[in-house]
Design a protein around this motif. Structure first.
Motif, mmCIF file in Angstrom:
data_model
loop_
_atom_site.group_PDB
_atom_site.id
_atom_site.type_symbol
_atom_site.label_atom_id
_atom_site.label_comp_id
_atom_site.label_asym_id
_atom_site.label_seq_id
_atom_site.Cartn_x
_atom_site.Cartn_y
_atom_site.Cartn_z
ATOM 1 N N GLY A 1 12.141 -2.396 -2.670
ATOM 2 C CA GLY A 1 11.771 -1.414 -1.650
ATOM 3 C C GLY A 1 12.402 -0.056 -1.842
ATOM 4 N N ALA A 2 13.476 0.026 -2.651
ATOM 5 C CA ALA A 2 14.123 1.312 -2.928
ATOM 6 C C ALA A 2 13.547 1.987 -4.159
ATOM 7 N N ALA A 3 12.758 1.247 -4.957
ATOM 8 C CA ALA A 3 12.191 1.805 -6.179
ATOM 9 C C ALA A 3 10.673 1.901 -6.125
ATOM 10 N N ALA A 4 10.079 1.408 -5.053
ATOM 11 C CA ALA A 4 8.622 1.440 -4.897
ATOM 12 C C ALA A 4 8.282 1.363 -3.424
ATOM 13 N N LEU A 5 7.054 1.740 -3.085
ATOM 14 C CA LEU A 5 6.612 1.621 -1.696
ATOM 15 C C LEU A 5 5.345 0.800 -1.621
ATOM 16 N N ASN A 6 5.112 0.263 -0.467
ATOM 17 C CA ASN A 6 3.898 -0.512 -0.211
ATOM 18 C C ASN A 6 2.857 0.410 0.393
ATOM 19 N N VAL A 7 1.729 0.567 -0.305
ATOM 20 C CA VAL A 7 0.677 1.477 0.158
ATOM 21 C C VAL A 7 0.006 0.898 1.394
ATOM 22 N N ALA A 8 -0.117 1.722 2.416
ATOM 23 C CA ALA A 8 -0.713 1.256 3.683
ATOM 24 C C ALA A 8 -1.987 2.015 4.033
ATOM 25 N N GLU A 9 -2.485 2.861 3.121
ATOM 26 C CA GLU A 9 -3.701 3.639 3.390
ATOM 27 C C GLU A 9 -4.905 2.703 3.456
ATOM 28 N N LYS A 10 -5.660 2.761 4.531
ATOM 29 C CA LYS A 10 -6.736 1.803 4.774
ATOM 30 C C LYS A 10 -8.119 2.376 4.463
ATOM 31 N N TRP A 11 -9.005 1.487 4.067
ATOM 32 C CA TRP A 11 -10.431 1.765 3.921
ATOM 33 C C TRP A 11 -11.154 0.930 4.963
ATOM 34 N N GLU A 12 -12.126 1.554 5.646
ATOM 35 C CA GLU A 12 -12.855 0.844 6.694
ATOM 36 C C GLU A 12 -14.324 0.713 6.330
ATOM 37 N N PRO A 13 -14.972 -0.373 6.754
ATOM 38 C CA PRO A 13 -16.406 -0.556 6.481
ATOM 39 C C PRO A 13 -17.204 0.662 6.940
ATOM 40 N N GLY A 14 -18.164 1.062 6.132
ATOM 41 C CA GLY A 14 -18.967 2.224 6.446
ATOM 42 C C GLY A 14 -18.576 3.437 5.634
ATOM 43 N N GLU A 15 -17.370 3.443 5.092
ATOM 44 C CA GLU A 15 -16.980 4.546 4.221
ATOM 45 C C GLU A 15 -17.707 4.428 2.895
ATOM 46 N N HIS A 16 -17.664 5.498 2.087
ATOM 47 C CA HIS A 16 -18.431 5.508 0.837
ATOM 48 C C HIS A 16 -17.965 4.384 -0.092
ATOM 49 N N ALA A 17 -18.894 3.921 -0.927
ATOM 50 C CA ALA A 17 -18.625 2.784 -1.807
ATOM 51 C C ALA A 17 -17.578 3.130 -2.857
ATOM 52 N N GLU A 18 -16.714 2.167 -3.142
ATOM 53 C CA GLU A 18 -15.660 2.344 -4.139
ATOM 54 C C GLU A 18 -15.484 1.036 -4.919
ATOM 55 N N PRO A 19 -14.827 1.110 -6.072
ATOM 56 C CA PRO A 19 -14.505 -0.141 -6.789
ATOM 57 C C PRO A 19 -13.632 -1.029 -5.907
ATOM 58 N N TYR A 20 -13.878 -2.325 -5.985
ATOM 59 C CA TYR A 20 -13.171 -3.271 -5.118
ATOM 60 C C TYR A 20 -12.541 -4.383 -5.942
ATOM 61 N N VAL A 21 -11.307 -4.730 -5.595
ATOM 62 C CA VAL A 21 -10.608 -5.842 -6.233
ATOM 63 C C VAL A 21 -10.201 -6.846 -5.170
ATOM 64 N N GLY A 22 -10.796 -8.033 -5.240
ATOM 65 C CA GLY A 22 -10.390 -9.135 -4.372
ATOM 66 C C GLY A 22 -9.432 -10.040 -5.119
ATOM 67 N N LEU A 23 -8.780 -10.907 -4.389
ATOM 68 C CA LEU A 23 -7.800 -11.792 -5.012
ATOM 69 C C LEU A 23 -8.446 -12.665 -6.089
ATOM 70 N N GLU A 24 -9.708 -13.045 -5.866
ATOM 71 C CA GLU A 24 -10.396 -13.903 -6.835
ATOM 72 C C GLU A 24 -10.712 -13.167 -8.131
ATOM 73 N N GLN A 25 -10.594 -11.852 -8.134
ATOM 74 C CA GLN A 25 -10.893 -11.070 -9.335
ATOM 75 C C GLN A 25 -9.664 -10.759 -10.165
ATOM 76 N N VAL A 26 -8.519 -11.274 -9.742
ATOM 77 C CA VAL A 26 -7.274 -11.092 -10.488
ATOM 78 C C VAL A 26 -6.972 -12.385 -11.235
ATOM 79 N N GLY A 27 -6.776 -12.293 -12.535
ATOM 80 C CA GLY A 27 -6.510 -13.472 -13.346
ATOM 81 C C GLY A 27 -5.224 -14.173 -12.944
ATOM 82 N N GLN A 28 -5.222 -15.491 -13.058
ATOM 83 C CA GLN A 28 -4.054 -16.289 -12.699
ATOM 84 C C GLN A 28 -3.069 -16.320 -13.863
ATOM 85 N N GLY A 29 -1.934 -15.659 -13.681
ATOM 86 C CA GLY A 29 -0.888 -15.653 -14.692
ATOM 87 C C GLY A 29 -1.177 -14.811 -15.910
ATOM 88 N N THR A 30 -2.265 -14.021 -15.900
ATOM 89 C CA THR A 30 -2.615 -13.215 -17.072
ATOM 90 C C THR A 30 -2.253 -11.748 -16.920
#
Length: 405
Positions: free
Chosen positions: A15-44
């Motif tokens: 927490g002293a060397a990095a921060l947790n991003v809290a900026e939110k995107w809400e439905p209805g905003e313009h389309a953007e690339p999306y990463v869900g948990l299922e799209q992240v490789g396991q252990g890779t």
């Protein structure tokens, strides 16, 4: 920290060397690339694919290039990625943005370490769907090297990652070619014979397994009693993906071995076959004395008709797999009866075709096994390097020869 901090390094909490991003995107905003948990490789440490935000119905978290994505849901799955584009992520993902004290690449490897995952797992709350949180992860403590050393560490680890990715790509392509050959080089029952278009399968026949085997032996309907040593007992987990696995072998006593091999003793050149849990797994019998556990069979080919290699590959072919599926009731978790196996329609090629086909498939298998061994060595090298470099047990200059091996 419990361990000694290397010279020039500083103990720090995440927490002293990095921060947790809290900026939110809400439905209805313009389309953007999306990463869900299922799209992240396991252990890779890599993304499997990238989606788009169209149709999403809930709030997400924004990220930008250089951020590190960390799967907080079920952290035991070890899902992380360093992104080089901007987009939005599932709220099951922590978006970690390094400060000027830490490079993005070093931050990625630091939170992808076993030490970080172990910390996340221990801090996770919930039983069925455990989650860690930024509040907990912010307290993860580690030694932070100077920026120039961070860059050197990340460069070494990324070079190993590139070799791992290249080897995985070769393995994937080899498997694809092997699967294509097994799917297209064996005729369906109704397609066999010289009437096939372009005479592709001229001289082939399709015959029940019982007619091209000297014997087909089913095991007893239970597994023999287990002893600490003695005669090996081969069970269904020992047969996977066309190979014999020595891991998990069990053993039994001489009397039980004799009882379980009363119908016949498997020998080298026989094909081991699983009837259930799962069905249809095959491999060549190893050259050792063993008996079979329940739901196992062995097929001894009539070598005047088919070679052991050809029968092994025929049982893995697309048409035969399709027929197994049908006989198992259209289920991948069903079972095959002994009669089903004896009646399986096996495509039988002329001898010269058998030799050509098995030679091609065997060459692919040799290449596949070799690359899988290389991958295992590379992954072991990376594990050792991460353990040493991220703790300072090895400094960058010391690790360069190891990374080059």
């Amino acid at each position: 920290m419990s361990r000694e901090v290397p010279d020039g390094w500083t103990p720090v909490k995440l927490g002293a060397a990095a921060l947790n991003v809290a900026e939110k995107w809400e439905p209805g905003e313009h389309a953007e690339p999306y990463v869900g948990l299922e799209q992240v490789g396991q252990g890779t440490g890599r993304l499997l694919d990238i989606g788009v935000s169209d149709g999403l119905q809930s709030i997400k978290t924004r990220f930008r290039a250089g951020d590190v994505l960390f799967g907080k849901l079920r952290p035991n799955l070890k899902k992380t990625a360093l992104v080089d584009f901007s987009g939005i992520a599932s709220t099951d993902i922590l978006v970690i943005r390094p400060s000027e004290r830490m490079t993005p690449e070093f931050a990625f490897y630091r939170v992808s370490s076993d030490e970080a995952f172990d910390y996340a797992i221990k801090s996770a709350a919930g039983t069925k769907m455990p989650r860690t949180s930024w509040k907990d992860m912010a307290d993860f403590e580690f030694p932070l090297p100077p920026l120039h050393e961070q860059r050197g560490i990340a460069e070494i680890l990324s070079s190993v990652d590139e070799a791992i990715a290249a080897t995985r790509a070769v393995i994937e392509q080899t498997r694809k070619v092997r699967s294509e050959i097994l799917s297209t080089s064996f005729p369906e029952d109704q397609a066999a014979g010289p009437s096939t278009a372009n005479d592709t399968f001229e001289g082939w026949s399709v015959e029940p397994a019982s007619s091209i085997c000297e014997s087909i032996i089913d095991c007893k309907n239970r597994t023999p009693p287990v002893t600490e040593d003695g005669y090996a007992v081969v069970r269904t987990p020992n047969v996977r993906n066309g190979r014999f696995r020595y891991e998990g072998l069990q053993f039994t006593d001489k009397q039980s071995f004799q009882e379980w091999t009363a119908k016949g003793i498997p020998r080298a050149g026989d094909i081991l076959f699983t009837r259930e849990a799962p069905y249809g797994e095959v491999c060549m019998a190893p050259a050792m004395a063993f008996c079979l556990g329940q739901r196992m069979m062995f097929l001894r080919p009539d070598t005047s008709r088919v070679s052991s290699d050809f029968l092994l590959y025929a049982l893995q072919s697309g048409p035969v797999k399709k027929e197994m599926f049908r006989r198992a009731g259209g289920s991948t978790v069903g079972h095959l009866r002994v009669g089903d196996v004896r009646e399986l329609p096996i495509p039988v090629a002329p001898r010269d075709v058998q030799l050509h086909l098995t030679s091609t498939l065997r060459s692919l298998d040799v290449a596949l096994y070799s690359n899988e061994e290389s991958l295992s060595r590379l992954e072991g090298c990376k594990f050792a390097l991460m353990s040493d470099l991220l703790t300072g047990r090895k400094r960058v200059s010391d690790a360069l020869p190891m990374a080059a091996e």
